[in-house]
Design a protein around this motif. Structure first.
Motif, PDB file in Angstrom:
ATOM      1  N   ARG A 111       1.912 -26.296  41.197  1.00  0.00           N
ATOM      2  CA  ARG A 111       0.922 -27.241  41.732  1.00  0.00           C
ATOM      3  C   ARG A 111      -0.491 -26.652  41.701  1.00  0.00           C
ATOM      4  O   ARG A 111      -1.476 -27.376  41.543  1.00  0.00           O
ATOM      5  CB  ARG A 111       1.322 -27.600  43.170  1.00  0.00           C
ATOM      6  N   SER A 112      -0.581 -25.326  41.823  1.00  0.00           N
ATOM      7  CA  SER A 112      -1.904 -24.682  41.835  1.00  0.00           C
ATOM      8  C   SER A 112      -2.656 -24.888  40.510  1.00  0.00           C
ATOM      9  O   SER A 112      -3.860 -24.682  40.448  1.00  0.00           O
ATOM     10  CB  SER A 112      -1.760 -23.177  42.098  1.00  0.00           C
ATOM     11  N   PHE A 113      -1.920 -25.330  39.443  1.00  0.00           N
ATOM     12  CA  PHE A 113      -2.568 -25.589  38.163  1.00  0.00           C
ATOM     13  C   PHE A 113      -3.697 -26.598  38.314  1.00  0.00           C
ATOM     14  O   PHE A 113      -4.819 -26.369  37.866  1.00  0.00           O
ATOM     15  CB  PHE A 113      -1.549 -26.097  37.125  1.00  0.00           C
ATOM     16  N   TYR A 114      -3.391 -27.747  38.952  1.00  0.00           N
ATOM     17  CA  TYR A 114      -4.430 -28.781  39.043  1.00  0.00           C
ATOM     18  C   TYR A 114      -5.252 -28.710  40.318  1.00  0.00           C
ATOM     19  O   TYR A 114      -6.306 -29.343  40.421  1.00  0.00           O
ATOM     20  CB  TYR A 114      -3.831 -30.187  38.853  1.00  0.00           C
ATOM     21  N   THR A 115      -4.797 -27.916  41.313  1.00  0.00           N
ATOM     22  CA  THR A 115      -5.601 -27.789  42.544  1.00  0.00           C
ATOM     23  C   THR A 115      -6.628 -26.663  42.438  1.00  0.00           C
ATOM     24  O   THR A 115      -7.709 -26.755  43.016  1.00  0.00           O
ATOM     25  CB  THR A 115      -4.702 -27.517  43.770  1.00  0.00           C
ATOM     26  N   THR A 116      -6.296 -25.600  41.688  1.00  0.00           N
ATOM     27  CA  THR A 116      -7.202 -24.438  41.622  1.00  0.00           C
ATOM     28  C   THR A 116      -7.443 -23.939  40.202  1.00  0.00           C
ATOM     29  O   THR A 116      -8.580 -23.920  39.727  1.00  0.00           O
ATOM     30  CB  THR A 116      -6.621 -23.250  42.442  1.00  0.00           C
ATOM     31  N   ASP A 117      -6.362 -23.517  39.516  1.00  0.00           N
ATOM     32  CA  ASP A 117      -6.498 -22.762  38.263  1.00  0.00           C
ATOM     33  C   ASP A 117      -7.301 -23.487  37.179  1.00  0.00           C
ATOM     34  O   ASP A 117      -8.290 -22.964  36.669  1.00  0.00           O
ATOM     35  CB  ASP A 117      -5.106 -22.407  37.703  1.00  0.00           C
ATOM     36  N   TRP A 118      -6.844 -24.692  36.826  1.00  0.00           N
ATOM     37  CA  TRP A 118      -7.507 -25.425  35.742  1.00  0.00           C
ATOM     38  C   TRP A 118      -8.942 -25.818  36.107  1.00  0.00           C
ATOM     39  O   TRP A 118      -9.851 -25.613  35.286  1.00  0.00           O
ATOM     40  CB  TRP A 118      -6.674 -26.664  35.354  1.00  0.00           C
ATOM     41  N   PRO A 119      -9.206 -26.365  37.326  1.00  0.00           N
ATOM     42  CA  PRO A 119     -10.593 -26.693  37.670  1.00  0.00           C
ATOM     43  C   PRO A 119     -11.530 -25.479  37.632  1.00  0.00           C
ATOM     44  O   PRO A 119     -12.666 -25.583  37.152  1.00  0.00           O
ATOM     45  CB  PRO A 119     -10.495 -27.250  39.102  1.00  0.00           C
ATOM     46  N   VAL A 120     -11.046 -24.312  38.100  1.00  0.00           N
ATOM     47  CA  VAL A 120     -11.898 -23.109  38.093  1.00  0.00           C
ATOM     48  C   VAL A 120     -12.149 -22.652  36.656  1.00  0.00           C
ATOM     49  O   VAL A 120     -13.263 -22.248  36.307  1.00  0.00           O
ATOM     50  CB  VAL A 120     -11.273 -21.974  38.942  1.00  0.00           C
ATOM     51  N   MET A 121     -11.114 -22.724  35.787  1.00  0.00           N
ATOM     52  CA  MET A 121     -11.296 -22.345  34.387  1.00  0.00           C
ATOM     53  C   MET A 121     -12.324 -23.255  33.710  1.00  0.00           C
ATOM     54  O   MET A 121     -13.203 -22.777  32.982  1.00  0.00           O
ATOM     55  CB  MET A 121      -9.972 -22.402  33.616  1.00  0.00           C
TER      56      MET A 121
END
Length: 312
Positions: free
Chosen positions: A97-107
């Motif tokens: 879930r952290s993919f769309y909550t943190t990782d991808w937006p920060v990248m």
């Protein structure tokens, strides 16, 4: 032939050096009783991105800024288009879930910040490098405070408490191998670029970037072959974030990086943005929060197309 030998020797030393540095870093953290989460997000990230960092700093200081920029931009494209593609072709992975909550937006934010800094004046200046490093620091603080559960130690067998003299030895030979490898790789890459009549940028976004992405690829393939959980999408995205914010940030603080080959601004950075954005629909379609072999084929197709168009 000599240039190719330099490149292969340089890459071998970079891979070995990064691995030795990683061993020493983990052993040091265990000896100093530093929490695993702190090590995972700082020391280990730094060690696996050390080849990119050393190569970019050395290239920029030696007056080859396009090698420094091409290395990072190409490495970010290779991490998703090649490393992730090969990983999901060997076996599908579930996306956290952290993919769309943190990782991808920060990248995406880090990518857009870098593009915004370099696109208009063709230079990454010292104050911009400071902003990139501060952004990385804030991101790490956020992860450590709010997302401790998002970081999983995927290679627990690396957690070996070495004798102090062995730790110092690994630190020493790891650092020396990284330095020597970067010297050989840059000499070979610059020599190859001039002998084939192509720019430093082309060699940077193809040969050098693939070489410095090999540690990530090796970790992914080993994880799949050992039938352990394959390297997560979050870890590769983390590597891309680190490349943009730490590698380019630290390099430009040491010496401003000016674009020489304008194709980097008109072509390569948009490929980097495009393949980063492509991840979002691939993760959600056709099956939510899962990447399978079809997604691997799509990513690999775009990476091969990028390399083909760059070389022609």
């Amino acid at each position: 032939m000599g240039n190719l030998l330099f490149i292969l020797l340089g890459l071998t030393l970079l891979i070995l050096g990064g691995n030795w540095l990683l061993k020493a870093a983990v052993a040091l953290s265990l000896r100093l009783a530093i929490p695993k989460i702190v090590i995972g997000m700082t020391v280990v990230s730094f060690a696996t991105s050390a080849p990119e960092l050393i190569v970019s700093i050395k290239a920029a200081l030696d007056g080859f800024p396009d090698l420094a920029l091409g290395n990072v931009v190409g490495s970010n494209i290779a991490n998703l288009g090649m490393v992730l593609a090969i990983t999901v072709l060997m076996g599908s992975i579930d996306v956290r879930r952290s993919f769309y909550t943190t990782d991808w937006p920060v990248m995406m934010l880090a990518s857009l910040l870098f593009v915004g800094f370099i696109y208009f004046d063709g230079e990454l200046q010292q104050y911009e490098g400071i902003i990139l490093v501060v952004f990385l620091f804030l991101f790490l603080v956020f992860l450590l405070r709010f997302q401790k559960t998002a970081v999983v130690d995927e290679m627990p067998e690396d957690d070996e408490l070495l004798a102090l003299h062995k730790t110092v030895l690994f630190l020493g030979i790891g650092g020396t191998a990284l330095w020597g490898g970067s010297e050989l790789l840059i000499d070979g890459a610059v020599g190859m670029a001039s002998s084939f009549g192509v720019s430093d940028r082309v060699i940077g976004v193809t040969v050098v970037s693939v070489g410095t992405s090999i540690p990530e690829l090796a970790a992914s393939v080993i994880a799949v072959l050992k039938k352990e959980k394959a390297i997560s999408l979050g870890n590769l995205i983390g590597s891309n974030i680190f490349n943009l914010l730490a590698v380019l940030g630290i390099t430009s603080i040491i010496t401003p990086i000016r674009v020489v080959d304008q194709e980097l601004l008109s072509n390569d950075i948009f490929w980097m943005l495009g393949i980063s954005f492509l991840l979002l629909p691939l993760v959600f379609f056709p099956k939510g929060l899962r990447l399978g072999w079809r997604d691997g084929i799509i990513l690999m197709f775009f990476y091969v197309l990028f390399v083909y168009l760059t070389l022609n």
